[in-house]
Structures are given as structure tokens and as C-alpha cells.
Design a protein around this motif. Structure first.
Motif, PDB file in Angstrom:
ATOM      1  N   ALA A  58       8.466  52.130  56.291  1.00 16.50           N
ATOM      2  CA  ALA A  58       9.321  52.032  55.072  1.00 16.50           C
ATOM      3  C   ALA A  58       9.175  53.619  54.207  1.00 16.50           C
ATOM      4  N   ASP A  61      11.349  56.336  55.323  1.00 14.94           N
ATOM      5  CA  ASP A  61      12.510  55.943  56.033  1.00 14.94           C
ATOM      6  C   ASP A  61      12.549  56.342  54.031  1.00 14.94           C
ATOM      7  N   THR A  62      12.515  55.859  53.642  1.00 18.91           N
ATOM      8  CA  THR A  62      13.064  56.405  52.205  1.00 18.91           C
ATOM      9  C   THR A  62      12.214  57.964  51.883  1.00 18.91           C
ATOM     10  N   GLU A  63      11.032  58.686  52.382  1.00 19.67           N
ATOM     11  CA  GLU A  63      10.729  59.810  52.347  1.00 19.67           C
ATOM     12  C   GLU A  63      10.440  59.544  51.024  1.00 19.67           C
ATOM     13  N   LYS A  64       9.801  58.286  50.311  1.00 17.76           N
ATOM     14  CA  LYS A  64       9.170  58.039  48.776  1.00 17.76           C
ATOM     15  C   LYS A  64       7.239  58.221  49.623  1.00 17.76           C
ATOM     16  N   ASP A  65       7.345  57.647  50.598  1.00 13.50           N
ATOM     17  CA  ASP A  65       5.626  57.859  50.407  1.00 13.50           C
ATOM     18  C   ASP A  65       5.552  58.009  52.165  1.00 13.50           C
TER      19      ASP A  65
END
Length: 373
Positions: A58, A61-65
């Protein structure tokens, strides 16, 4: 974003996969990892499975973590974990942990530099700032951040909740273009051995002796800035701050103890080491039970020898030490004179002692080429 690998010197960073679940579950039982992270406790195999199969994908996928396992290049065995958590607008936070058997090999430092290089690169994330946070007291993590050039900005009280309890955190920043090497010295606190006294690091177990010494009427009289009463909480904060001073490069602080061991019988400090003039100021106090036994004189001599010794020999390579006593403090004056210091001036009305009385400060110095007693 699809997970990708980063490779460095004797280092491979690759996203954790299903084959790593057992290893991650095993490593996360380590008390140090449990103590300094917000991982669930107890940490189960199901937690590791959810982390690998749900949390990590996840985040990518979100490129946030973005999360990588720190691996041995030869066998790809997981040695730790490192991640970048986006904070938006060009900033991210870096976090990491290491397996017990992987510590002490600068593995975390190399991993942080590798991730930082990618984070700042135009063909990478193009970030402008990386942040690091850790609970106050997590000195290994802070040492990694320091070695990579992060600059500690301060402390946020209650900055993290760990299992329902708020803890203070340190915060540090590395900006794009800054060198990934220490921005200031981290001073060592070596053990200095004498015949009557040993100078060593402070320990939490010294708090009781610090309380006794700092509530002593003589100590309270001459050190007018001491809180009164001097509580165990103040003593514990004082001991923690001694480590902070060394980490920030500002000073070296020793607890004096008897050669056979036991709690502190005094405190001896080198202060002002960031002044860049090759000098430092000495300050000290002695527990009432240890006065009149030559402890202070020998301790000051040990400090002077360490201060003047070349850096190549483990010393500080200083050229000048200064020390002062207030008018009337003859016990301190005798220590200073016996240690070989020479008077060079009087600072009129330089110090306020207990009761609001203002007295002159008598200043002495000692140069590196002066003879030591």
C-alpha cells in the motif's frame, strides 16, 4: 510506483517479500526494537504477514511510504528495515531499525545515506528536506542521524505515543546539498583513571548521590543557581543532559567515583568546546563525603592532561583551560592553585551566590605548554 532495489557498498535495499515474514517476526521480538519503535507488542507472525502483504504494498502504491529491507548482498537475508514516509511538499521522514547481530557495523548509516541520495536526486524523488525523529534516549539512532549529517533542531515534548504513553522526541533535518557527514563533533567521555579518583560517564544510578551533593548547604551556598530543594527528578534530568552536551559537541562531563567503584562523589566538566578558540572552561562540585581528600585536585589534573593530549592520542588537543572561583571560596582556590593554574584577572561582581550576594570572580588559566604539577 513499483518497488525497486537500491545498491551500495556491501549493501542491498529491497522491499520485503513473503519469504521474509518469518525472519521479520523473529527480529521484531528484540527488546531494543520493541522499546524504540511503535510496533505492536507482542509482535506476532500475523503482524509480520500483514506488514509484508498489506502495509508495504500500500505504501508503494500510494508513493507515500516506501519501505526497503536492509539485506546482505550475498544471501539477501534481512538485516533490518528502512523507510521513507512522505510529508508532502518536498519533505519526507526516514526511519530504520536493525537486527541485533547487524549493529555496530555502520550498516544503518550506509543505508540512510543510500536512501538520502535517492530521495534528493532529480531522477529520484527530488526532495528538499529529510527529517529524522526518535524518542529521547535512543542514542544509537541519534548517532546514525548525526553521522549522516542530520542537524538536531530540538526536542518536542510528548511528540510520540508509544503504547498509550507520550514520550519526548528529538527532531533533526538534512537538507538537499548538505554534506552527509557530521555537522558538529560528538565528544567522547573516556574513563580517566587516577590513584584517588576515576572520572567516568554519569549513570542513572548516580541520581541519589547527585541529590545529596546538590542539597548540601556548602554546595548550595557557592552555586547560587542550583534549584532548592534539588529533587531526584532534577538529578535525573541533569544526568541525561550530560550525554546531550557530549552529543552536541558542547562539553564533556564526568562523574567522579572512587577507584573501587560506587556512586558519584563529584561532577567535573569541560564547557564551551564549540567556541573554536582551542580552549574550554572547567567547572566542578564535590560530594561532602569526599571533600578534603585530594579528589578535586587529582580530577582537575586528569582533565587537564586529557584536554591537552593530541587528538591522535585520544585527547582533545586544546591549548588553554580557564577556571574561576568566587571571593571567599578558599577550598576551590586551593584546588585551582594546586592544579597549576595561574591567575590572570578578576571579574568584578561576576557571580551571584545563594542569598542574592554578588561577588567577584577570580580567573585562572593553564596553557598546554605550562608545566603540570
Amino acid at each position: 510506483m513499483q518497488p525497486f532495489e537500491l545498491r551500495g557498498e556491501r549493501l542491498l535495499l529491497a522491499a520485503p517479500v513473503a519469504a521474509d515474514i518469518d525472519r521479520i517476526a523473529e527480529l521484531c521480538q528484540d527488546p531494543e526494537i520493541q522499546r524504540w519503535t511503535t510496533l505492536p507488542s507482542p509482535y506476532t507472525h500475523e503482524h509480520a504477514k500483514s506488514f509484508v502483504e498489506d502495509v508495504v504494498p500500500a505504501g508503494w502504491d500510494t508513493e507515500k511510504d516506501l519501505t526497503w529491507a536492509i539485506r546482505s548482498p550475498e544471501d539477501r537475508v534481512v538485516q533490518g528495515m528502512i523507510g521513507l514516509r512522505s510529508e508532502g511538499d518536498g519533505a519526507a521522514e526516514v526511519g530504520f531499525w536493525l537486527a541485533p547481530d547487524a549493529r555496530g557495523r555502520r550498516l544503518a548509516s550506509r543505508a540512510v545515506r543510500l536512501v538520502a541520495e535517492y530521495a534528493f536526486a532529480d531522477i529520484g524523488l527530488g526532495l528538499t528536506h529529510l527529517h529524522w525523529r526518535a524518542s529521547v534516549g535512543n542514542w544509537p539512532s541519534r548517532r546514525v542521524a548525526w553521522s549522516c549529517g542530520f542537524r538536531v533542531e530540538g526536542k518536542l515534548r510528548g511528540g510520540v505515543a508509544r503504547r498509550g504513553v507520550r514520550e519526548d522526541i528529538w527532531m533533526a533535518t538534512l537538507a538537499a546539498g548538505e554534506p552527509m557527514r557530521p555537522a558538529s563533533p560528538w565528544l567522547d567521555v573516556p574513563t580517566l583513571q587516577g590513584s584517588r579518583v576515576v572520572l567516568r560517564r554519569f549513570a542513572e544510578t548516580d541520581a541519589g548521590a547527585v541529590v545529596e551533593a546538590c542539597n548540601d548547604p556548602v554546595t548550595q551556598h557557592w552555586l547560587g543557581g542550583l534549584p532548592s530543594p534539588y529533587t531526584p527528578e532534577i538529578a535525573r534530568a541533569y544526568i541525561r543532559d550530560r550525554e546531550e552536551e557530549a552529543a552536541a559537541g558542547r562539553g564533556v562531563h564526568w562523574a567522579a567515583a572512587l577507584p573501587e567503584g560506587g556512586p558519584a562523589i563529584g561532577a567535573f566538566s569541560l564547557m564551551g568546546l564549540l567556541s573554536h578558540d582551542g580552549g574550554a572552561e572547567i567547572g566542578y562540585w564535590v560530594h561532602p563525603a569526599a571533600r578534603g581528600r585530594g579528589v578535586a585536585t587529582e580530577a582537575v589534573g586528569l582533565m587537564a592532561r586529557h584536554s591537552f593530549a593530541p587528538v591522535s592520542s585520544g585527547g582533545l588537543g586544546l591549548r588553554r583551560l580557564v577556571i574561576a572561583h568566587v571571593t571567599g571560596n578558599d577550598a576551590s582556590r586551593k584546588v585551582i592553585e594546586r592544579a597549576g593554574f595561574r591567575p590572570y584577572g578578576v571579574e568584578r561582581a561576576g557571580e551571584r551566590i545563594r542569598g542574592g550576594v554578588v561577588l567577584d570572580l577570580h580567573w585562572y588559566d593553564l596553557l598546554s605548554d605550562d608545566p603540570l604539577p
